[in-house]
Design an enzyme around this catalytic site. Structure first.
Site, PDB file in Angstrom:
ATOM      1  N   CYS A 139       0.794  -1.241   0.000  1.00 41.84           N
ATOM      2  CA  CYS A 139       0.000   0.000   0.000  1.00 41.84           C
ATOM      3  C   CYS A 139       0.822   1.285   0.000  1.00 41.84           C
ATOM      4  O   CYS A 139       0.735   2.074  -0.935  1.00 41.84           O
ATOM      5  CB  CYS A 139      -0.935   0.008   1.199  1.00 41.84           C
ATOM      6  SG  CYS A 139      -2.212  -1.223   1.059  1.00 41.84           S
TER       7      CYS A 139
HETATM    8  C1  UDX Z   1      -0.957  -0.053   5.551  1.00 41.55           C
HETATM    9  C2  UDX Z   1      -1.925   0.819   6.361  1.00 41.55           C
HETATM   10  O1  UDX Z   1      -1.521   0.831   7.738  1.00 41.55           O
HETATM   11  C3  UDX Z   1      -3.345   0.349   6.211  1.00 41.55           C
HETATM   12  O2  UDX Z   1      -4.220   1.229   6.893  1.00 41.55           O
HETATM   13  C4  UDX Z   1      -3.664   0.362   4.708  1.00 41.55           C
HETATM   14  O3  UDX Z   1      -4.967  -0.021   4.472  1.00 41.55           O
HETATM   15  C5  UDX Z   1      -2.698  -0.542   3.963  1.00 41.55           C
HETATM   16  O4  UDX Z   1      -1.366  -0.093   4.202  1.00 41.55           O
HETATM   17  P1  UDX Z   1       0.255  -2.382   5.847  1.00 41.55           P
HETATM   18  O5  UDX Z   1       0.936  -2.067   4.571  1.00 41.55           O
HETATM   19  O6  UDX Z   1      -0.339  -3.724   6.020  1.00 41.55           O
HETATM   20  O7  UDX Z   1      -0.946  -1.342   6.108  1.00 41.55           O
HETATM   21  O8  UDX Z   1       1.296  -2.228   7.029  1.00 41.55           O
HETATM   22  P2  UDX Z   1       1.703  -1.157   8.153  1.00 41.55           P
HETATM   23  O9  UDX Z   1       1.621  -1.820   9.473  1.00 41.55           O
HETATM   24  O10 UDX Z   1       0.982   0.109   8.004  1.00 41.55           O
HETATM   25  O11 UDX Z   1       3.248  -0.976   7.824  1.00 41.55           O
HETATM   26  C6  UDX Z   1       3.705  -0.557   6.554  1.00 41.55           C
HETATM   27  C7  UDX Z   1       5.203  -0.494   6.518  1.00 41.55           C
HETATM   28  O12 UDX Z   1       5.681   0.561   7.333  1.00 41.55           O
HETATM   29  C8  UDX Z   1       5.912  -1.758   7.009  1.00 41.55           C
HETATM   30  O13 UDX Z   1       7.011  -2.031   6.174  1.00 41.55           O
HETATM   31  C9  UDX Z   1       6.370  -1.388   8.406  1.00 41.55           C
HETATM   32  O14 UDX Z   1       7.499  -2.117   8.827  1.00 41.55           O
HETATM   33  C10 UDX Z   1       6.677   0.087   8.221  1.00 41.55           C
HETATM   34  N1  UDX Z   1       6.606   0.863   9.475  1.00 41.55           N
HETATM   35  C11 UDX Z   1       5.435   0.986  10.138  1.00 41.55           C
HETATM   36  C12 UDX Z   1       7.747   1.472   9.954  1.00 41.55           C
HETATM   37  O15 UDX Z   1       8.828   1.387   9.363  1.00 41.55           O
HETATM   38  N2  UDX Z   1       7.654   2.213  11.097  1.00 41.55           N
HETATM   39  C13 UDX Z   1       6.501   2.371  11.788  1.00 41.55           C
HETATM   40  O16 UDX Z   1       6.499   3.062  12.811  1.00 41.55           O
HETATM   41  C14 UDX Z   1       5.349   1.731  11.295  1.00 41.55           C
END
Ligand code: UDX
Length: 434
Positions: free
Chosen positions: A270
């Site tokens: 996403c």
């Molecule tokens: C995301 C959105 O959170 C969700 O609402 C949307 O519908 C789809 O995209 P997702 O891609 O499943 O969800 O994962 P998410 O938990 O949001 O993490 C995305 C990425 O960001 C991951 O690679 C995670 O490791 C990274 N991340 C997240 C960080 O590097 N730091 C953080 O503090 C949070």
């Protein structure tokens, strides 16, 4: 409309499947339609085609109760339901534009199926689509296929999902908010009925606003992570811990502690795609979204910081054996799409290193991109004889690793890209931003 309302979902990917299982759990009958016969058969035999915590168990139970079924027949799915969700993929084109091919195909086909329907039907877009897509692409296709006029002939909504992989079911059942973009009040009312049993606030908006809420939310979160990474990169130069800093920052209620975890950047299906799509949409509207462009730039450089640190510690990578722990873009998923591990492994290979990787769930998917690297059965096995170790995904099981496990390595360099190891159990590792 009472609870007998039936829901069809076009596209049994991660969003379609989770949404179907979630609505079935809430008591609605759901029909999932997908062109992939094998996937349909798996679902019908109670097996989940993807790994998502709790999904398999719930799907099995719902199949037993007969509340959910899958089919390859779109006409059947639409005719046997009152509401149809479009849950097809919206991948990026090379230039960042959204490829709307599946949206076009599915809305045309739904339109045709609606031609024969006498009763009122609502079509809701769940797929993430750039603002204006529902009005400019979905509605014209539905109208053309059905020979009916949107509004009096059928209802249209745009109902974005905010599901995180790894906690998608939990997010579906306990959302922060429900956004319903509606063509007219009747469409919105019909969709809102489905969400009556949810404790979250329901926001009723225009179609375009709903589409934009999704992009603005994801871009904000991507920017927030990138901000944490930028601060983290400065912290590293100062010799301080970005997590300690962000703890102090996140306590400000205007900022909140979430999504401030610094590391090797965001991946997944996403954030990277959505930020790019918003930049591209803005461009088409004559606006240069420079802040969002920089989010993409900083994020794509972030994984290479691990390689820089590694080289500082062990010099040339040529002929070195590197253990890579974690391949998924985040824990609790087998998804490797846009995972920082892809860039890291590719760079390790380019610089002549030998890679032995381990991930509890994502090795099968990673192998498709990198069939030739070594894959270990466990973290401990990957560490054996390694010159250095890179921790790329913060799987919970890595917290159990101890100095003893790492002593199987030939070298002693351990670099974390995510906060994964327990400093009480492991000595002397270094983080990208700590
Ligand atoms: C995301 C959105 O959170 C969700 O609402 C949307 O519908 C789809 O995209 P997702 O891609 O499943 O969800 O994962 P998410 O938990 O949001 O993490 C995305 C990425 O960001 C991951 O690679 C995670 O490791 C990274 N991340 C997240 C960080 O590097 N730091 C953080 O503090 C949070």
């Amino acid at each position: 409309m009472r609870k007998q309302v039936r829901i069809s979902l076009i596209g049994a990917g991660y969003v379609g499947l989770t949404t179907a299982v979630g609505f079935s759990k809430k008591g609605f009958k759901t029909i999932l339609m997908d062109i992939d016969k094998e996937k349909v058969e798996r679902i019908n035999s109670g097996e989940s085609p993807i790994y998502e915590p709790g999904l398999r168990e719930m799907l099995k139970e719902l199949r037993r109760e007969g509340n959910i079924e899958a089919t390859t027949n779109l006409d059947y799915a639409v005719s046997e339901s009152e509401i149809t969700f479009i849950c097809v993929p919206t991948p990026s084109r090379r230039n960042g534009d959204t490829d709307l091919r599946y949206i076009e195909d599915s809305s045309k086909a739904i339109g045709k199926a609606l031609r024969l329907k006498e009763h009122y039907h609502v079509v809701a877009v769940k797929s993430t689509v750039p603002p204006e897509t529902t009005e400019r692409v979905v509605i014209p296709n539905l109208e053309e296929g059905s020979g009916k006029k949107a509004g009096p002939g059928f209802g249209v909504c745009m109902n974005p999902e905010f599901l995180r992989e790894g906690s998608a079911l939990e997010d579906f059942l306990n959302p922060d908010r429900i956004v319903i973009g509606e063509l007219d009040p009747r469409s919105g009312e019909t969709l809102a009925f489905l969400y009556r049993g949810f404790a979250a606030p329901v926001l009723r908006t225009s179609l375009k606003v709903a589409e934009m809420i999704k992009y603005a939310s994801n871009s904000f979160l991507a920017m927030k992570i990138t901000y944490a990474n930028e601060i983290g990169n400065i912290c590293k130069k100062l010799g301080i811990d970005a997590y300690e800093v962000m703890k102090g920052v996140g306590l400000d209620s205007r900022i909140s502690p979430h999504f401030l975890r610094a590391g090797i950047g965001f991946g997944g299906s996403c954030f990277p795609k959505d930020v790019l799509a918003l930049v591209s949409k803005a461009e088409k509207l004559g606006y240069n979204a420079s802040l969002l462009k920089e989010v993409i730039n900083v994020n794509s450089r972030q994984p290479y910081r691990m390689i820089d640190l590694l080289k500082k510690r062990i010099g040339s990578l040529k002929g070195k054996r590197i253990a890579v722990l974690g391949l998924a873009f985040k824990p609790e998923t087998d998804d490797v799409r846009e995972s920082p591990a892809l860039r890291i492994v590719s760079e390790l290979i380019r610089q002549g290193a030998g890679v032995v990787a381990y991930d509890p769930k994502a090795m099968f998917n990673f192998r498709k991109a990198f069939p030739k690297i070594g894959y270990a059965e466990s973290a401990k096995e990957a560490l054996k004889g390694a010159d250095a170790c890179l921790v790329v995904t913060e799987w919970r099981e890595f917290r159990d690793l101890t100095d003893d496990d790492f002593s199987a390595m030939r070298g002693s360099v351990i670099i974390e890209g995510r906060r994964a190891l327990d400093p009480k159990k492991v000595d002397g590792f270094e983080g990208v931003c700590w």
